[in-house]
Structure formats: structure tokens, C-alpha cells
Design a protein around this motif. Structure first.
Motif, PDB file in Angstrom:
ATOM      1  N   SER A 166      44.113  53.595  42.290  1.00  0.00           N
ATOM      2  CA  SER A 166      42.971  54.342  41.745  1.00  0.00           C
ATOM      3  C   SER A 166      42.729  54.066  40.264  1.00  0.00           C
ATOM      4  CB  SER A 166      43.139  55.857  41.943  1.00  0.00           C
ATOM      5  OG  SER A 166      43.267  56.152  43.326  1.00  0.00           O
ATOM      6  N   LEU A 167      43.582  53.236  39.645  1.00  0.00           N
ATOM      7  CA  LEU A 167      43.394  52.908  38.226  1.00  0.00           C
ATOM      8  C   LEU A 167      43.163  51.424  38.003  1.00  0.00           C
ATOM      9  CD1 LEU A 167      46.184  55.112  36.590  1.00  0.00           C
ATOM     10  CD2 LEU A 167      43.729  55.580  36.655  1.00  0.00           C
ATOM     11  N   GLU A 168      43.787  50.569  38.847  1.00  0.00           N
ATOM     12  CA  GLU A 168      43.722  49.117  38.659  1.00  0.00           C
ATOM     13  C   GLU A 168      43.424  48.429  39.984  1.00  0.00           C
ATOM     14  OE1 GLU A 168      46.974  48.513  35.057  1.00  0.00           O
ATOM     15  OE2 GLU A 168      47.666  48.483  37.150  1.00  0.00           O
ATOM     16  N   TYR A 169      42.984  47.202  39.884  1.00  0.00           N
ATOM     17  CA  TYR A 169      42.805  46.353  41.057  1.00  0.00           C
ATOM     18  C   TYR A 169      43.469  45.002  40.781  1.00  0.00           C
ATOM     19  CZ  TYR A 169      39.012  44.163  38.374  1.00  0.00           C
ATOM     20  OH  TYR A 169      38.295  43.504  37.402  1.00  0.00           O
ATOM     21  N   GLU A 170      43.874  44.322  41.848  1.00  0.00           N
ATOM     22  CA  GLU A 170      44.602  43.058  41.722  1.00  0.00           C
ATOM     23  C   GLU A 170      43.632  41.897  41.590  1.00  0.00           C
ATOM     24  OE1 GLU A 170      47.764  40.364  44.277  1.00  0.00           O
ATOM     25  OE2 GLU A 170      47.498  42.489  44.756  1.00  0.00           O
ATOM     26  N   HIS A 171      43.880  41.058  40.634  1.00  0.00           N
ATOM     27  CA  HIS A 171      43.101  39.831  40.439  1.00  0.00           C
ATOM     28  C   HIS A 171      44.078  38.689  40.174  1.00  0.00           C
ATOM     29  CE1 HIS A 171      39.921  37.083  39.370  1.00  0.00           C
ATOM     30  NE2 HIS A 171      40.505  36.849  38.187  1.00  0.00           N
ATOM     31  N   GLY A 172      44.225  37.804  41.143  1.00  0.00           N
ATOM     32  CA  GLY A 172      45.225  36.740  41.018  1.00  0.00           C
ATOM     33  C   GLY A 172      46.615  37.340  40.990  1.00  0.00           C
ATOM     34  N   ASP A 173      47.356  37.060  39.903  1.00  0.00           N
ATOM     35  CA  ASP A 173      48.708  37.601  39.764  1.00  0.00           C
ATOM     36  C   ASP A 173      48.789  38.646  38.658  1.00  0.00           C
ATOM     37  OD1 ASP A 173      48.211  35.897  37.723  1.00  0.00           O
ATOM     38  OD2 ASP A 173      50.107  34.796  37.820  1.00  0.00           O
ATOM     39  N   ILE A 174      47.626  39.261  38.305  1.00  0.00           N
ATOM     40  CA  ILE A 174      47.607  40.319  37.289  1.00  0.00           C
ATOM     41  C   ILE A 174      46.810  41.517  37.815  1.00  0.00           C
ATOM     42  CG2 ILE A 174      47.834  38.693  35.359  1.00  0.00           C
ATOM     43  CD1 ILE A 174      44.835  39.026  34.866  1.00  0.00           C
ATOM     44  N   CYS A 175      46.908  42.641  37.106  1.00  0.00           N
ATOM     45  CA  CYS A 175      46.167  43.857  37.458  1.00  0.00           C
ATOM     46  C   CYS A 175      45.143  44.165  36.375  1.00  0.00           C
ATOM     47  CB  CYS A 175      47.120  45.046  37.612  1.00  0.00           C
ATOM     48  SG  CYS A 175      48.246  44.896  39.014  1.00  0.00           S
ATOM     49  N   CYS A 176      43.879  44.390  36.797  1.00  0.00           N
ATOM     50  CA  CYS A 176      42.805  44.735  35.871  1.00  0.00           C
ATOM     51  C   CYS A 176      42.439  46.202  36.046  1.00  0.00           C
ATOM     52  CB  CYS A 176      41.572  43.868  36.127  1.00  0.00           C
ATOM     53  SG  CYS A 176      41.850  42.092  35.919  1.00  0.00           S
ATOM     54  N   LEU A 177      41.965  46.824  34.951  1.00  0.00           N
ATOM     55  CA  LEU A 177      41.525  48.217  35.033  1.00  0.00           C
ATOM     56  C   LEU A 177      40.234  48.317  35.840  1.00  0.00           C
ATOM     57  CD1 LEU A 177      42.153  49.434  31.373  1.00  0.00           C
ATOM     58  CD2 LEU A 177      43.516  49.943  33.406  1.00  0.00           C
ATOM     59  N   ASN A 178      40.089  49.408  36.640  1.00  0.00           N
ATOM     60  CA  ASN A 178      38.891  49.627  37.454  1.00  0.00           C
ATOM     61  C   ASN A 178      37.653  49.819  36.576  1.00  0.00           C
ATOM     62  OD1 ASN A 178      40.150  49.471  39.929  1.00  0.00           O
ATOM     63  ND2 ASN A 178      40.585  51.679  40.019  1.00  0.00           N
ATOM     64  N   CYS A 179      36.483  49.475  37.154  1.00  0.00           N
ATOM     65  CA  CYS A 179      35.205  49.793  36.528  1.00  0.00           C
ATOM     66  C   CYS A 179      34.845  51.232  36.872  1.00  0.00           C
ATOM     67  CB  CYS A 179      34.113  48.841  37.021  1.00  0.00           C
ATOM     68  SG  CYS A 179      34.250  47.172  36.342  1.00  0.00           S
ATOM     69  N   PRO A 180      34.105  51.937  36.016  1.00  0.00           N
ATOM     70  CA  PRO A 180      33.753  53.345  36.289  1.00  0.00           C
ATOM     71  C   PRO A 180      32.760  53.480  37.445  1.00  0.00           C
ATOM     72  CG  PRO A 180      32.639  52.577  34.313  1.00  0.00           C
ATOM     73  CD  PRO A 180      33.589  51.479  34.704  1.00  0.00           C
ATOM     74  N   ALA A 181      32.600  54.722  37.978  1.00  0.00           N
ATOM     75  CA  ALA A 181      31.631  54.992  39.048  1.00  0.00           C
ATOM     76  C   ALA A 181      30.231  54.633  38.568  1.00  0.00           C
ATOM     77  CB  ALA A 181      31.688  56.457  39.451  1.00  0.00           C
ATOM     78  N   GLY A 182      29.433  54.094  39.473  1.00  0.00           N
ATOM     79  CA  GLY A 182      28.087  53.672  39.128  1.00  0.00           C
ATOM     80  C   GLY A 182      28.007  52.242  38.648  1.00  0.00           C
ATOM     81  N   THR A 183      29.165  51.538  38.606  1.00  0.00           N
ATOM     82  CA  THR A 183      29.198  50.127  38.189  1.00  0.00           C
ATOM     83  C   THR A 183      30.048  49.333  39.169  1.00  0.00           C
ATOM     84  OG1 THR A 183      31.159  50.400  36.786  1.00  0.00           O
ATOM     85  CG2 THR A 183      29.005  50.810  35.771  1.00  0.00           C
ATOM     86  N   TYR A 184      30.059  48.006  38.989  1.00  0.00           N
ATOM     87  CA  TYR A 184      30.916  47.123  39.792  1.00  0.00           C
ATOM     88  C   TYR A 184      31.459  46.015  38.884  1.00  0.00           C
ATOM     89  CZ  TYR A 184      27.088  43.708  39.848  1.00  0.00           C
ATOM     90  OH  TYR A 184      26.115  42.806  39.488  1.00  0.00           O
ATOM     91  N   VAL A 185      32.440  45.237  39.371  1.00  0.00           N
ATOM     92  CA  VAL A 185      33.069  44.180  38.585  1.00  0.00           C
ATOM     93  C   VAL A 185      32.213  42.922  38.635  1.00  0.00           C
ATOM     94  CG1 VAL A 185      35.119  42.760  38.284  1.00  0.00           C
ATOM     95  CG2 VAL A 185      35.360  45.127  39.065  1.00  0.00           C
ATOM     96  N   LYS A 186      31.620  42.598  37.490  1.00  0.00           N
ATOM     97  CA  LYS A 186      30.872  41.340  37.422  1.00  0.00           C
ATOM     98  C   LYS A 186      31.809  40.179  37.118  1.00  0.00           C
ATOM     99  CE  LYS A 186      26.932  39.070  35.263  1.00  0.00           C
ATOM    100  NZ  LYS A 186      25.863  39.169  34.242  1.00  0.00           N
ATOM    101  N   THR A 187      32.730  40.390  36.162  1.00  0.00           N
ATOM    102  CA  THR A 187      33.737  39.371  35.818  1.00  0.00           C
ATOM    103  C   THR A 187      35.071  40.070  35.640  1.00  0.00           C
ATOM    104  OG1 THR A 187      32.038  38.116  34.632  1.00  0.00           O
ATOM    105  CG2 THR A 187      34.326  37.510  34.243  1.00  0.00           C
ATOM    106  N   ALA A 188      36.112  39.572  36.322  1.00  0.00           N
ATOM    107  CA  ALA A 188      37.436  40.182  36.239  1.00  0.00           C
ATOM    108  C   ALA A 188      38.087  39.882  34.892  1.00  0.00           C
ATOM    109  CB  ALA A 188      38.319  39.694  37.379  1.00  0.00           C
ATOM    110  N   CYS A 189      39.126  40.667  34.574  1.00  0.00           N
ATOM    111  CA  CYS A 189      39.835  40.491  33.307  1.00  0.00           C
ATOM    112  C   CYS A 189      40.694  39.224  33.345  1.00  0.00           C
ATOM    113  CB  CYS A 189      40.698  41.717  33.027  1.00  0.00           C
ATOM    114  SG  CYS A 189      42.082  41.911  34.178  1.00  0.00           S
TER     115      CYS A 189
END
Length: 351
Positions: A39-62
Motif C-alpha cells: 500500500s506504500l510502494e510498488y515493484e519496478h525491476g529490482d527496486i521499490c518505488c513510492l505509489n502515486c496518489p489517488a487520482g493519478t497513475y505512474v507515467k514514468t517509474a522511479c
């Protein structure tokens, strides 16, 4: 020598397989070692990125662990209700034809729908289609009205109460009919002396018998006595026949049950006259407004049941017909009377 060469080649192949397996295990183990906070992060490759807030989506991962990538606001007719790592927003739901919209879709909330008036869906079941609300039977009463998430709740009426109510209705009707027949019989069987009454009550009445004439003087009090008898009868006749819009009165063939079975016939009444009609027959505005959520035909049936309970023994089919005629709904009144007679619920009193 040939066997030695074969053994060397076999050992080389086994060594190559062991090395590939070891490399794969290391890679898989490193992938499994990535553990993002729910509920705080999502997996991208071999790292964890912080979630985007409600009403938005991930355009580019960290690119650095525990940082937020580029988040973009949802477009029209899409939404995300919670923090997320989604690559695109979710599409808004469209309410079905048997539903109505209670809240429109926003970038942080999906569309909210509910079943239209007169239908329902149970909250603990999948609402694939709204079901029509049930109507209580003639021998049942409504405990709880239908809502968009619950059906009508009915219960059986008390049999002893219904039999007593039928007795209280039938007995007065029989007594009234007996009185009317007695009056008609008394009027027709009253002896006539063949006398010609003078225009002035003080004048004498002559009775001719054969060749002789006998003059009989009748005093003024005899005339007054006759007038008093007529005046005593007049209120009773006015109560039953005066101010009747329809020329012939109807009587039930099965007491209260006859009136109950005709309630459905009043569905053909013009919907624009509903409120005036029910106010005319004595229902309060609160009673009328309490059925606004029902379909027109169900609303008419429920309000007529309320009227019957309110009137009790005084509930009369003729009163409903008179109300329709008074409001200019004569055609509806005639159709309802025709149905009531053809179905064997009522008949004309003079038949």
C-alpha cells in the motif's frame, strides 16, 4: 583412448550445466529478495518505488529505490480511488438502463448507481439485473416497503380479525337492505281510497259511491300528520340516494372482499389526478407522500388500502366512483364499474 575423450567431454558438459544453474539461482534469489511495502510502494525491476496518489497513475517509474516516479492525473472518464502503481487509470462504470446514477464519476471515485424506483438488488449478491419489487397479496399486509436494496416485506393478516370485519360490514348492509325493502313494500301496499285531494288542505274531499255523495271533512291536522310522516322518511332517502352522480347504486356480492378485489381496477385513473383524488377521499398529504417512491399502479393500490383501513366499515365503492365523477374522470369511473360488475364483485342495487 576413445573412451577417455568421451569421459572428458561428459565432465565438461556437467560443469557447464552446474554453472548455468548457479547463475540462474543467484538471479532468482536476488529477484525474490525485493520486498516492497504494501500500500506504500510498488515493484519496478529490482527496486521499490513510492505509489502515486489517488487520482493519478505512474507515467514514468522511479530510478532510485524508495522514490516517487512521474505521476500523471487521470484523464476524463477514468479514475484511481487509492494510492497505486498502475500504468493507467481505470475506466469509469456506466449505470445500466434499470439503474439510476446517484454520484457521478470523478478522478478519485467510480460512478455510484442504484436500482430505479420499484426495483431492488440485495447488497450481498452480484447485481446483474434489478428485480421488481413484490406486491403483498390480498390476505397480507405490508410490514416494510421496498427499497433499492431490499424487497417488500409482507405478513399474513389475522384470520379472526378479517372474519370479524366482514361480519361488521355484511350485517349493516343486510339491515339497510331490509329497511329499504320494508319502506318500498309499505309504500306500495298502503290502501288508496280513490280520493282526489284538493289544492287547499282546508277544502273538503268528495267520495262518490253509486248514486249518492257523501261529503267527508278532513281536518288540517290529518294533512299535517301525512306531511310529518313524509318528513321523517326524507332524511333516510337523502342519505342513500341524494347527490349521487351515478344514476344507479352498486352493492357488493361478497362484502369487504368485493371492494378489495376492485382496487386494481383504479390503476387506469389518470396519473395527473392521483393527488387530488386521494385528498378528495380523505387521505392526508403525509400518507400520499409516503408512497412517492412506488410505481403509479402500485401507489394507487397501496393508498386505496390505507383508505380502506382508515374508513373501516364506512369504506364504500360508490364513494370512490363519485369522487372520480366529481373530478371529471367519468370515463374511468364507467370502465371501473363495468369491470366490477363483469367480474362478479358488485351488482346494481335495483336488480
Amino acid at each position: 583412448m576413445r573412451y577417455i575423450i568421451f569421459l572428458v567431454l561428459l565432465l565438461l558438459n556437467i560443469s557447464h550445466l552446474d554453472l548455468s544453474w548457479a547463475q540462474g539461482s543467484i538471479k532468482n534469489r536476488s529477484s525474490r529478495d525485493v520486498s516492497c511495502r504494501e500500500s506504500l510502494e510498488y515493484e519496478h525491476g529490482d527496486i521499490c518505488c513510492l505509489n502515486c496518489p489517488a487520482g493519478t497513475y505512474v507515467k514514468t517509474a522511479c530510478v532510485t529505490a524508495s522514490e516517487k516516479g512521474e505521476c500523471k492525473t487521470c484523464e476524463f472518464d477514468t479514475f484511481t480511488e487509492h494510492e497505486n502503481g498502475l500504468q493507467k487509470c481505470l475506466s469509469c462504470t456506466m449505470c445500466r438502463i434499470d439503474q439510476e446514477t446517484t454520484e457521478k464519476c470523478t478522478i478519485t471515485q467510480n460512478t455510484k448507481c442504484k436500482c430505479k424506483q420499484g426495483s431492488f438488488c440485495l447488497p450481498d449478491q452480484a447485481c446483474e439485473v434489478c428485480k421488481k419489487c413484490s406486491r403483498c397479496k390480498e390476505d397480507e399486509e405490508t410490514v416494510k416497503g421496498c427499497t433499492h436494496i431490499s424487497n417488500t416485506v409482507c405478513r399474513k393478516r389475522s384470520s379472526s380479525g378479517s372474519s370479524i370485519s366482514v361480519t361488521f360490514i355484511v350485517v349493516p348492509i343486510i339491515a339497510m337492505l331490509a329497511c329499504i325493502l320494508s319502506i318500498v313494500y309499505w309504500t306500495k301496499s298502503k290502501p288508496s281510497k280513490g280520493a282526489v285531494t284538493s289544492r287547499s288542505p282546508r277544502e273538503m274531499v268528495k267520495i262518490c259511491m253509486g248514486d249518492s255523495e257523501e261529503v267527508i271533512e278532513e281536518r288540517q291536522n290529518d294533512q299535517n300528520s301525512k306531511i310529518d310522516d313524509d318528513s321523517q322518511l326524507q332524511p333516510f332517502l337523502e342519505q342513500n340516494y341524494a347527490e349521487r352522480e351515478l344514476s344507479r347504486r352498486l352493492v357488493p356480492l361478497n362484502g369487504e372482499e368485493s371492494l378489495k378485489k376492485t382496487l386494481d381496477f383504479f390503476e387506469e385513473m389518470d396519473v395527473h389526478y392521483h393527488n387530488r383524488f386521494f385528498r378528495f377521499i380523505g387521505l392526508s398529504d403525509n400518507s400520499i407522500k409516503s408512497t412517492d417512491s412506488l410505481f403509479p399502479e402500485d401507489r394507487v393500490y397501496e393508498l386505496l388500502k390505507i383508505w380502506m383501513e382508515k374508513e373501516g366499515l364506512k369504506a364504500d365503492f360508490n364513494s370512490l366512483i363519485e369522487a372520480l365523477v366529481y373530478l371529471g374522470q367519468r370515463l374511468s369511473a364507467e370502465n371501473i364499474v363495468t369491470k366490477a360488475i363483469s367480474n362478479g364483485y358488485f351488482k346494481y342495487e335495483d336488480e
